[in-house]
Design an enzyme around this catalytic site. Structure first.
Site, PDB file in Angstrom:
ATOM      1  N   ARG A 189      -9.273   8.367  -0.900  1.00  0.00           N
ATOM      2  CA  ARG A 189     -10.250   8.795   0.113  1.00  0.00           C
ATOM      3  C   ARG A 189     -11.058   9.968  -0.403  1.00  0.00           C
ATOM      4  O   ARG A 189     -10.598  10.727  -1.257  1.00  0.00           O
ATOM      5  CB  ARG A 189      -9.533   9.190   1.404  1.00  0.00           C
ATOM      6  CG  ARG A 189      -8.813   8.045   2.087  1.00  0.00           C
ATOM      7  CD  ARG A 189      -8.234   8.493   3.415  1.00  0.00           C
ATOM      8  NE  ARG A 189      -9.264   8.616   4.427  1.00  0.00           N
ATOM      9  CZ  ARG A 189      -9.503   7.736   5.394  1.00  0.00           C
ATOM     10  NH1 ARG A 189      -8.760   6.665   5.498  1.00  0.00           N
ATOM     11  NH2 ARG A 189     -10.466   7.937   6.261  1.00  0.00           N
ATOM     12  N   GLU A 205     -11.434  -9.119   3.285  1.00  0.00           N
ATOM     13  CA  GLU A 205     -10.154  -8.757   3.891  1.00  0.00           C
ATOM     14  C   GLU A 205     -10.426  -8.541   5.375  1.00  0.00           C
ATOM     15  O   GLU A 205     -11.253  -7.703   5.755  1.00  0.00           O
ATOM     16  CB  GLU A 205      -9.568  -7.496   3.251  1.00  0.00           C
ATOM     17  CG  GLU A 205      -8.232  -7.117   3.905  1.00  0.00           C
ATOM     18  CD  GLU A 205      -7.376  -6.171   3.065  1.00  0.00           C
ATOM     19  OE1 GLU A 205      -7.455  -6.214   1.824  1.00  0.00           O
ATOM     20  OE2 GLU A 205      -6.630  -5.400   3.686  1.00  0.00           O
ATOM     21  N   HIS A 224       0.983   6.158   2.021  1.00  0.00           N
ATOM     22  CA  HIS A 224       1.741   7.087   2.866  1.00  0.00           C
ATOM     23  C   HIS A 224       2.985   7.662   2.188  1.00  0.00           C
ATOM     24  O   HIS A 224       3.624   8.560   2.723  1.00  0.00           O
ATOM     25  CB  HIS A 224       2.016   6.465   4.239  1.00  0.00           C
ATOM     26  CG  HIS A 224       0.702   6.234   4.934  1.00  0.00           C
ATOM     27  ND1 HIS A 224      -0.175   7.264   5.179  1.00  0.00           N
ATOM     28  CD2 HIS A 224       0.093   5.099   5.341  1.00  0.00           C
ATOM     29  CE1 HIS A 224      -1.275   6.777   5.746  1.00  0.00           C
ATOM     30  NE2 HIS A 224      -1.140   5.468   5.850  1.00  0.00           N
ATOM     31  N   ASN A 242       0.852  -1.194   0.000  1.00  0.00           N
ATOM     32  CA  ASN A 242       0.000   0.000   0.000  1.00  0.00           C
ATOM     33  C   ASN A 242       0.894   1.253   0.000  1.00  0.00           C
ATOM     34  O   ASN A 242       1.734   1.416   0.890  1.00  0.00           O
ATOM     35  CB  ASN A 242      -0.886  -0.059   1.256  1.00  0.00           C
ATOM     36  CG  ASN A 242      -1.821   1.120   1.357  1.00  0.00           C
ATOM     37  OD1 ASN A 242      -1.398   2.253   1.161  1.00  0.00           O
ATOM     38  ND2 ASN A 242      -3.067   0.876   1.697  1.00  0.00           N
ATOM     39  N   HIS A 264      -3.896  -4.302   7.914  1.00  0.00           N
ATOM     40  CA  HIS A 264      -3.984  -3.122   8.770  1.00  0.00           C
ATOM     41  C   HIS A 264      -3.086  -3.267  10.000  1.00  0.00           C
ATOM     42  O   HIS A 264      -3.285  -4.163  10.820  1.00  0.00           O
ATOM     43  CB  HIS A 264      -5.414  -2.795   9.238  1.00  0.00           C
ATOM     44  CG  HIS A 264      -5.561  -1.315   9.487  1.00  0.00           C
ATOM     45  ND1 HIS A 264      -5.117  -0.715  10.626  1.00  0.00           N
ATOM     46  CD2 HIS A 264      -6.036  -0.333   8.701  1.00  0.00           C
ATOM     47  CE1 HIS A 264      -5.338   0.586  10.529  1.00  0.00           C
ATOM     48  NE2 HIS A 264      -5.890   0.852   9.378  1.00  0.00           N
ATOM     49  N   HIS A 288      -5.551   3.780  -1.618  1.00  0.00           N
ATOM     50  CA  HIS A 288      -6.878   4.162  -1.113  1.00  0.00           C
ATOM     51  C   HIS A 288      -7.165   5.600  -1.539  1.00  0.00           C
ATOM     52  O   HIS A 288      -6.509   6.529  -1.085  1.00  0.00           O
ATOM     53  CB  HIS A 288      -6.853   4.038   0.417  1.00  0.00           C
ATOM     54  CG  HIS A 288      -8.169   4.314   1.088  1.00  0.00           C
ATOM     55  ND1 HIS A 288      -8.342   4.163   2.444  1.00  0.00           N
ATOM     56  CD2 HIS A 288      -9.366   4.724   0.608  1.00  0.00           C
ATOM     57  CE1 HIS A 288      -9.588   4.472   2.761  1.00  0.00           C
ATOM     58  NE2 HIS A 288     -10.235   4.828   1.668  1.00  0.00           N
ATOM     59  N   THR A 346      -8.330   3.785   8.505  1.00  0.00           N
ATOM     60  CA  THR A 346      -9.577   3.004   8.475  1.00  0.00           C
ATOM     61  C   THR A 346      -9.718   2.257   9.799  1.00  0.00           C
ATOM     62  O   THR A 346      -9.059   1.248  10.017  1.00  0.00           O
ATOM     63  CB  THR A 346      -9.541   2.027   7.277  1.00  0.00           C
ATOM     64  OG1 THR A 346      -9.070   2.743   6.142  1.00  0.00           O
ATOM     65  CG2 THR A 346     -10.912   1.474   6.989  1.00  0.00           C
ATOM     66  N   GLU A 406      -8.640   0.726  -3.046  1.00  0.00           N
ATOM     67  CA  GLU A 406      -9.451   0.798  -1.810  1.00  0.00           C
ATOM     68  C   GLU A 406     -10.343   2.013  -1.886  1.00  0.00           C
ATOM     69  O   GLU A 406      -9.876   3.102  -2.233  1.00  0.00           O
ATOM     70  CB  GLU A 406      -8.539   0.983  -0.609  1.00  0.00           C
ATOM     71  CG  GLU A 406      -8.101  -0.288   0.010  1.00  0.00           C
ATOM     72  CD  GLU A 406      -7.269   0.013   1.240  1.00  0.00           C
ATOM     73  OE1 GLU A 406      -7.539   1.004   1.944  1.00  0.00           O
ATOM     74  OE2 GLU A 406      -6.334  -0.746   1.470  1.00  0.00           O
ATOM     75  N   ARG A 431      -6.714  12.946   0.986  1.00  0.00           N
ATOM     76  CA  ARG A 431      -5.618  13.367   1.867  1.00  0.00           C
ATOM     77  C   ARG A 431      -4.272  12.747   1.470  1.00  0.00           C
ATOM     78  O   ARG A 431      -3.240  13.268   1.812  1.00  0.00           O
ATOM     79  CB  ARG A 431      -5.940  13.031   3.328  1.00  0.00           C
ATOM     80  CG  ARG A 431      -5.933  11.577   3.633  1.00  0.00           C
ATOM     81  CD  ARG A 431      -6.135  11.313   5.110  1.00  0.00           C
ATOM     82  NE  ARG A 431      -7.494  11.563   5.542  1.00  0.00           N
ATOM     83  CZ  ARG A 431      -8.021  11.023   6.638  1.00  0.00           C
ATOM     84  NH1 ARG A 431      -7.285  10.235   7.390  1.00  0.00           N
ATOM     85  NH2 ARG A 431      -9.262  11.262   6.981  1.00  0.00           N
TER      86      ARG A 431
HETATM   87  N1  PXP Z   1      -6.071  -2.989   4.127  1.00  0.00           N
HETATM   88  C1  PXP Z   1      -7.021  -2.028   4.172  1.00  0.00           C
HETATM   89  C2  PXP Z   1      -8.389  -2.375   3.716  1.00  0.00           C
HETATM   90  C3  PXP Z   1      -6.720  -0.734   4.619  1.00  0.00           C
HETATM   91  O1  PXP Z   1      -7.677   0.217   4.676  1.00  0.00           O
HETATM   92  C4  PXP Z   1      -5.383  -0.433   4.977  1.00  0.00           C
HETATM   93  C5  PXP Z   1      -5.024   0.967   5.391  1.00  0.00           C
HETATM   94  O2  PXP Z   1      -5.223   1.832   4.315  1.00  0.00           O
HETATM   95  C6  PXP Z   1      -4.428  -1.452   4.882  1.00  0.00           C
HETATM   96  C7  PXP Z   1      -4.801  -2.732   4.476  1.00  0.00           C
HETATM   97  C8  PXP Z   1      -2.989  -1.210   5.209  1.00  0.00           C
HETATM   98  O3  PXP Z   1      -2.845  -0.845   6.536  1.00  0.00           O
HETATM   99  P1  PXP Z   1      -1.426  -0.316   7.042  1.00  0.00           P
HETATM  100  O4  PXP Z   1      -1.132   0.926   6.288  1.00  0.00           O
HETATM  101  O5  PXP Z   1      -1.624  -0.109   8.487  1.00  0.00           O
HETATM  102  O6  PXP Z   1      -0.436  -1.413   6.740  1.00  0.00           O
END
Ligand code: PXP
Length: 249
Positions: free
Chosen positions: A48, A154, A13, A10, A197, A46, A104, A73, A52
């Site tokens: 949003r 998930e 960030h 992901n 997550h 994602h 999330t 996402e 952001r």
């Molecule tokens: N899976 C989903 C559905 C999420 O919303 C997120 C956070 O955007 C993640 C995985 C990844 O989480 P993290 O950034 O904490 O690894």
């Protein structure tokens, strides 16, 4: 031993850091390409409602440039469904979204949102997009997800990861058992099971020992770790952790 879980990286960030200074770098697409070269099986982003981190043009560029599956996402809103249908990613993971949250914070309310989610899932499926539902690891949520007709769930690992941060406590064991039971139920119902997550090397290794888990989506920890060791090294270490966990399955 079952196949290794796939690793979806992901890149949200990377965009958070870019947006903090209003600059054009670091570029989430560049990070995604580096992640793929380092062994990521897929890329997650994602979009949003408040944009952001990831922006519309990031999603379009990711779709255009990546050779691996893109997991989009999004909240189940009309706006996002229209963008997803336009983008045609490999998969859409439907997540709950609140403006005030930092991330999330929980799984979808698949019970109250059942009929709406069913419509959205059907619309995305018609567009050829694989739908996954981000849910709490509980029986009711897995069963509701099944009746919505999405092929993938998930499981939200956040509560377990939070608990694990305080050690192998009773609460951490309980949260892990919820994940284990939800993963087993998902498989019994014929759903593909993913998780994500808050995962780090240790928790990714532990959860990879659940044989039903087919994919982990990991962002914040990998991007954080990349500051110190670089993204390729962070991804290589993550894959090794997942492999070690799966070897115990
Ligand atoms: N899976 C989903 C559905 C999420 O919303 C997120 C956070 O955007 C993640 C995985 C990844 O989480 P993290 O950034 O904490 O690894």
């Amino acid at each position: 031993m079952r196949h290794l879980p796939r690793l979806g990286v992901n890149v949200d960030h990377v965009a958070t850091l870019r947006n903090a200074r209003g600059s054009s770098y670091p570029d989430p697409l560049r990070a995604a390409l580096v992640a793929v070269a380092a062994g990521a099986d897929g890329v997650t982003a994602h979009l949003r409602e408040d944009r952001r981190h990831i922006r519309d043009e990031d999603m379009a560029r990711l779709k255009r440039e990546l050779s691996v599956p893109l997991n989009f996402e999004m909240a189940a809103t009309n706006e996002m469904v229209a963008i997803a249908i336009d983008t045609r990613p490999h998969a859409c993971c439907l997540v709950p979204e609140r403006r005030s949250e930092r991330t999330t914070e929980g799984g979808l309310n698949v019970h109250d949102g059942h009929d709406h989610l069913k419509l959205v899932a059907a619309e995305l499926r018609r567009a050829g997009v694989r739908v996954s539902l981000f849910i709490e690891p509980g029986r009711t949520a897995v069963e509701a997800a099944d009746s919505i007709g999405a092929p993938v769930v998930e499981l939200h690992t956040g509560s377990w990861c939070d608990a694990r941060a305080h050690g192998e406590t009773e609460r951490a064991r309980h949260e892990f058992e919820r994940l284990r039971d939800a993963a087993r139920l998902a498989e019994e119902l014929g759903l593909e099971c993913h998780a994500g997550h808050g995962l780090d090397f240790e928790t990714a290794e532990t959860i990879s020992a659940l044989p039903q888990i087919m994919e982990l989506n990991i962002g914040h920890f990998l991007v954080s770790e990349a500051i110190f060791v670089g993204l390729p090294a962070a991804i290589a270490k993550m894959r090794a952790a997942m492999q070690a966990g799966r070897a115990r399955a």
